[in-house]
Design a protein around this motif. Sequence first.
Motif, PDB file in Angstrom:
ATOM      1  N   GLN A 240       0.841  -1.196   0.000  1.00 16.80           N
ATOM      2  CA  GLN A 240       0.000   0.000   0.000  1.00 16.80           C
ATOM      3  C   GLN A 240       0.880   1.251   0.000  1.00 16.80           C
ATOM      4  O   GLN A 240       0.650   2.196  -0.742  1.00 16.80           O
ATOM      5  CB  GLN A 240      -0.869  -0.032   1.254  1.00 16.80           C
ATOM      6  CG  GLN A 240      -2.103   0.833   1.152  1.00 16.80           C
ATOM      7  CD  GLN A 240      -2.860   0.858   2.475  1.00 16.80           C
ATOM      8  OE1 GLN A 240      -2.521   0.137   3.418  1.00 16.80           O
ATOM      9  NE2 GLN A 240      -3.873   1.680   2.543  1.00 16.80           N
ATOM     10  N   GLN A 241       1.921   1.194   0.841  1.00 17.56           N
ATOM     11  CA  GLN A 241       2.862   2.307   0.957  1.00 17.56           C
ATOM     12  C   GLN A 241       3.514   2.621  -0.391  1.00 17.56           C
ATOM     13  O   GLN A 241       3.675   3.774  -0.753  1.00 17.56           O
ATOM     14  CB  GLN A 241       3.957   1.860   1.927  1.00 17.56           C
ATOM     15  CG  GLN A 241       4.458   2.885   2.901  1.00 17.56           C
ATOM     16  CD  GLN A 241       5.432   2.185   3.868  1.00 17.56           C
ATOM     17  OE1 GLN A 241       5.067   1.254   4.590  1.00 17.56           O
ATOM     18  NE2 GLN A 241       6.670   2.612   3.829  1.00 17.56           N
ATOM     19  N   ALA A 242       3.867   1.559  -1.118  1.00 18.52           N
ATOM     20  CA  ALA A 242       4.544   1.747  -2.415  1.00 18.52           C
ATOM     21  C   ALA A 242       3.538   1.914  -3.551  1.00 18.52           C
ATOM     22  O   ALA A 242       3.930   1.982  -4.716  1.00 18.52           O
ATOM     23  CB  ALA A 242       5.468   0.564  -2.695  1.00 18.52           C
ATOM     24  N   GLU A 243       2.248   1.954  -3.199  1.00 15.30           N
ATOM     25  CA  GLU A 243       1.170   2.046  -4.195  1.00 15.30           C
ATOM     26  C   GLU A 243       1.287   0.962  -5.252  1.00 15.30           C
ATOM     27  O   GLU A 243       1.219   1.207  -6.452  1.00 15.30           O
ATOM     28  CB  GLU A 243       1.154   3.434  -4.839  1.00 15.30           C
ATOM     29  CG  GLU A 243       0.831   4.539  -3.837  1.00 15.30           C
ATOM     30  CD  GLU A 243       0.711   5.895  -4.523  1.00 15.30           C
ATOM     31  OE1 GLU A 243      -0.184   6.060  -5.355  1.00 15.30           O
ATOM     32  OE2 GLU A 243       1.554   6.765  -4.228  1.00 15.30           O
ATOM     33  N   LYS A 244       1.511  -0.266  -4.759  1.00 12.50           N
ATOM     34  CA  LYS A 244       1.594  -1.427  -5.653  1.00 12.50           C
ATOM     35  C   LYS A 244       0.209  -1.849  -6.094  1.00 12.50           C
ATOM     36  O   LYS A 244      -0.765  -1.709  -5.343  1.00 12.50           O
ATOM     37  CB  LYS A 244       2.222  -2.616  -4.929  1.00 12.50           C
ATOM     38  CG  LYS A 244       3.680  -2.433  -4.595  1.00 12.50           C
ATOM     39  CD  LYS A 244       4.585  -2.998  -5.646  1.00 12.50           C
ATOM     40  CE  LYS A 244       6.009  -3.087  -5.113  1.00 12.50           C
ATOM     41  NZ  LYS A 244       6.992  -3.063  -6.174  1.00 12.50           N
ATOM     42  N   LEU A 245       0.176  -2.441  -7.249  1.00 14.43           N
ATOM     43  CA  LEU A 245      -1.045  -3.038  -7.756  1.00 14.43           C
ATOM     44  C   LEU A 245      -1.146  -4.436  -7.140  1.00 14.43           C
ATOM     45  O   LEU A 245      -0.263  -5.262  -7.345  1.00 14.43           O
ATOM     46  CB  LEU A 245      -0.917  -3.133  -9.277  1.00 14.43           C
ATOM     47  CG  LEU A 245      -2.119  -3.559 -10.091  1.00 14.43           C
ATOM     48  CD1 LEU A 245      -3.280  -2.610  -9.873  1.00 14.43           C
ATOM     49  CD2 LEU A 245      -1.730  -3.596 -11.561  1.00 14.43           C
ATOM     50  N   THR A 246      -2.168  -4.687  -6.318  1.00 20.05           N
ATOM     51  CA  THR A 246      -2.310  -5.996  -5.670  1.00 20.05           C
ATOM     52  C   THR A 246      -3.759  -6.479  -5.772  1.00 20.05           C
ATOM     53  O   THR A 246      -4.657  -5.695  -6.063  1.00 20.05           O
ATOM     54  CB  THR A 246      -1.936  -5.934  -4.172  1.00 20.05           C
ATOM     55  OG1 THR A 246      -2.914  -5.131  -3.495  1.00 20.05           O
ATOM     56  CG2 THR A 246      -0.544  -5.371  -3.941  1.00 20.05           C
ATOM     57  N   TYR A 247      -3.945  -7.777  -5.480  1.00 22.68           N
ATOM     58  CA  TYR A 247      -5.317  -8.321  -5.495  1.00 22.68           C
ATOM     59  C   TYR A 247      -6.204  -7.667  -4.439  1.00 22.68           C
ATOM     60  O   TYR A 247      -7.308  -7.236  -4.769  1.00 22.68           O
ATOM     61  CB  TYR A 247      -5.294  -9.859  -5.403  1.00 22.68           C
ATOM     62  CG  TYR A 247      -5.214 -10.454  -6.791  1.00 22.68           C
ATOM     63  CD1 TYR A 247      -4.007 -10.470  -7.483  1.00 22.68           C
ATOM     64  CD2 TYR A 247      -6.353 -10.904  -7.452  1.00 22.68           C
ATOM     65  CE1 TYR A 247      -3.937 -10.934  -8.787  1.00 22.68           C
ATOM     66  CE2 TYR A 247      -6.291 -11.374  -8.755  1.00 22.68           C
ATOM     67  CZ  TYR A 247      -5.084 -11.390  -9.418  1.00 22.68           C
ATOM     68  OH  TYR A 247      -5.022 -11.833 -10.711  1.00 22.68           O
ATOM     69  N   PRO A 248      -5.762  -7.557  -3.162  1.00 21.30           N
ATOM     70  CA  PRO A 248      -6.625  -6.903  -2.182  1.00 21.30           C
ATOM     71  C   PRO A 248      -6.984  -5.469  -2.586  1.00 21.30           C
ATOM     72  O   PRO A 248      -8.087  -5.008  -2.327  1.00 21.30           O
ATOM     73  CB  PRO A 248      -5.786  -6.911  -0.900  1.00 21.30           C
ATOM     74  CG  PRO A 248      -4.814  -8.002  -1.092  1.00 21.30           C
ATOM     75  CD  PRO A 248      -4.557  -8.108  -2.552  1.00 21.30           C
ATOM     76  N   LYS A 249      -6.063  -4.790  -3.239  1.00 22.78           N
ATOM     77  CA  LYS A 249      -6.342  -3.408  -3.633  1.00 22.78           C
ATOM     78  C   LYS A 249      -7.469  -3.356  -4.680  1.00 22.78           C
ATOM     79  O   LYS A 249      -8.345  -2.505  -4.635  1.00 22.78           O
ATOM     80  CB  LYS A 249      -5.077  -2.756  -4.205  1.00 22.78           C
ATOM     81  CG  LYS A 249      -5.219  -1.262  -4.441  1.00 22.78           C
ATOM     82  CD  LYS A 249      -3.924  -0.649  -4.920  1.00 22.78           C
ATOM     83  CE  LYS A 249      -4.122   0.783  -5.387  1.00 22.78           C
ATOM     84  NZ  LYS A 249      -2.908   1.285  -6.049  1.00 22.78           N
ATOM     85  N   LEU A 250      -7.428  -4.299  -5.611  1.00 25.89           N
ATOM     86  CA  LEU A 250      -8.396  -4.284  -6.709  1.00 25.89           C
ATOM     87  C   LEU A 250      -9.708  -4.982  -6.356  1.00 25.89           C
ATOM     88  O   LEU A 250     -10.779  -4.562  -6.767  1.00 25.89           O
ATOM     89  CB  LEU A 250      -7.765  -4.943  -7.945  1.00 25.89           C
ATOM     90  CG  LEU A 250      -8.026  -4.255  -9.277  1.00 25.89           C
ATOM     91  CD1 LEU A 250      -7.568  -2.814  -9.250  1.00 25.89           C
ATOM     92  CD2 LEU A 250      -7.292  -4.988 -10.402  1.00 25.89           C
ATOM     93  N   TYR A 251      -9.608  -6.098  -5.586  1.00 32.55           N
ATOM     94  CA  TYR A 251     -10.807  -6.913  -5.320  1.00 32.55           C
ATOM     95  C   TYR A 251     -11.258  -6.860  -3.862  1.00 32.55           C
ATOM     96  O   TYR A 251     -12.336  -7.343  -3.551  1.00 32.55           O
ATOM     97  CB  TYR A 251     -10.530  -8.383  -5.648  1.00 32.55           C
ATOM     98  CG  TYR A 251     -10.304  -8.710  -7.112  1.00 32.55           C
ATOM     99  CD1 TYR A 251     -11.360  -9.173  -7.905  1.00 32.55           C
ATOM    100  CD2 TYR A 251      -9.051  -8.592  -7.699  1.00 32.55           C
ATOM    101  CE1 TYR A 251     -11.161  -9.494  -9.231  1.00 32.55           C
ATOM    102  CE2 TYR A 251      -8.842  -8.914  -9.031  1.00 32.55           C
ATOM    103  CZ  TYR A 251      -9.895  -9.362  -9.797  1.00 32.55           C
ATOM    104  OH  TYR A 251      -9.700  -9.692 -11.107  1.00 32.55           O
ATOM    105  N   GLY A 252     -10.437  -6.356  -2.952  1.00 36.79           N
ATOM    106  CA  GLY A 252     -10.717  -6.441  -1.514  1.00 36.79           C
ATOM    107  C   GLY A 252     -10.225  -7.775  -0.982  1.00 36.79           C
ATOM    108  O   GLY A 252     -10.025  -8.726  -1.747  1.00 36.79           O
ATOM    109  N   LEU A 253     -10.042  -7.874   0.346  1.00 38.85           N
ATOM    110  CA  LEU A 253      -9.460  -9.085   0.954  1.00 38.85           C
ATOM    111  C   LEU A 253     -10.344 -10.320   0.745  1.00 38.85           C
ATOM    112  O   LEU A 253      -9.862 -11.382   0.354  1.00 38.85           O
ATOM    113  CB  LEU A 253      -9.242  -8.867   2.457  1.00 38.85           C
ATOM    114  CG  LEU A 253      -7.996  -8.064   2.857  1.00 38.85           C
ATOM    115  CD1 LEU A 253      -8.010  -7.768   4.351  1.00 38.85           C
ATOM    116  CD2 LEU A 253      -6.708  -8.792   2.477  1.00 38.85           C
TER     117      LEU A 253
END
Length: 293
Positions: A240-253
């Motif tokens: 989150q800190q590095a503003e990475k593209l991740t699954y939780p960011k796009l879809y939620g946990l």
Amino acid sequence: MNEILQNYSKKVDERLNKLFDLKGIPELLRNAMSYSVFAGGKRLRPALNLMANRMAGGIQEETLDIACALEMIHTYSLIHDDLPAMDNDAMRRGKPTNHVVFGEGHAILAGDALLNFAYETMLQNALKHSKNMQNHVKAIKIIADAAGPKGMIAGQSCDIEFEGKQQSKDELEYVHNHKTGAMITASLLSGIIICSPSHEQIGAVIAYGERIGLVFQIVDDILDEAGEASKMGKSTRKDQQAEKLTYPKLYGLEESYKLAERLTGESVAALSIFGDKAHELVALASFLLVRNH
Ligand code: IPE
Ligand code: IPE
Ligand code: MG
Ligand code: MG
Ligand code: MG
């Protein structure tokens, strides 16, 4: 599964210890290489290689050096991934990262050395098993493709490029399949290819590998957001800190976990043609879904 993995780890560590009895190289370089290799990773990629080899009826001795080489390539990728120019991480495998201990110059060189030593090890092993040379060359080619610019490095390149940017779901899947999935699939495939598998067997192992590879990185993303750093041996809340593209960011946990569950089911189904012989890889798939480190 923990016990099964520990048994494989033990075999891999015994062989790695022998391979790292390196003579005639600078002490600082040898220390920097050994530091990260023996810092206590899960040894997942070697285990996948050895399990797949066993499933296909292989002789473990023939693939043990390949399993160790996979761990060398993986470890090099972590050393470089942690560098200030990449993810800038200070903890890995429960210890200060390589560049924190040895400096950036030697972290880069230790990575370079591990990558080259991996191929040296696999080529030496191929010469030792010269009756099966064609298959050994195929195994090394599979690993080179997965580790290189069409595989892991492509994923790492986009991972950095996409930082702080709005990207699509397809792009996210591309990053994960390449930076992590490619080496996971190659670990399995290189283990069976030396057993002259059928097209169906190759297809089944690729289908399994691609799915657990994606699951592995989805869970890594979930653990970065919701896991415990003390268990994982690396810093959390970094994506989150590095503003990475991740699954939780796009879809939620929750949705990310559901997706990982569905992929795990599919991965297990893909191995049905191996029958009971697939039991270790079947159990491993479920284990990877619930891991906490
Ligand atoms: C970490 O890999 C990097 C990713 C591909 C997510 P592992 O979680 O397998 O790390 P180690 O080898 O156990 O340290
Ligand atoms: C790393 O992905 C993938 C490779 C090293 C190729 P991450 O950057 O998410 O891995 P961690 O979280 O640092 O282990
Ligand atoms: Mg990274
Ligand atoms: Mg990282
Ligand atoms: Mg991560």
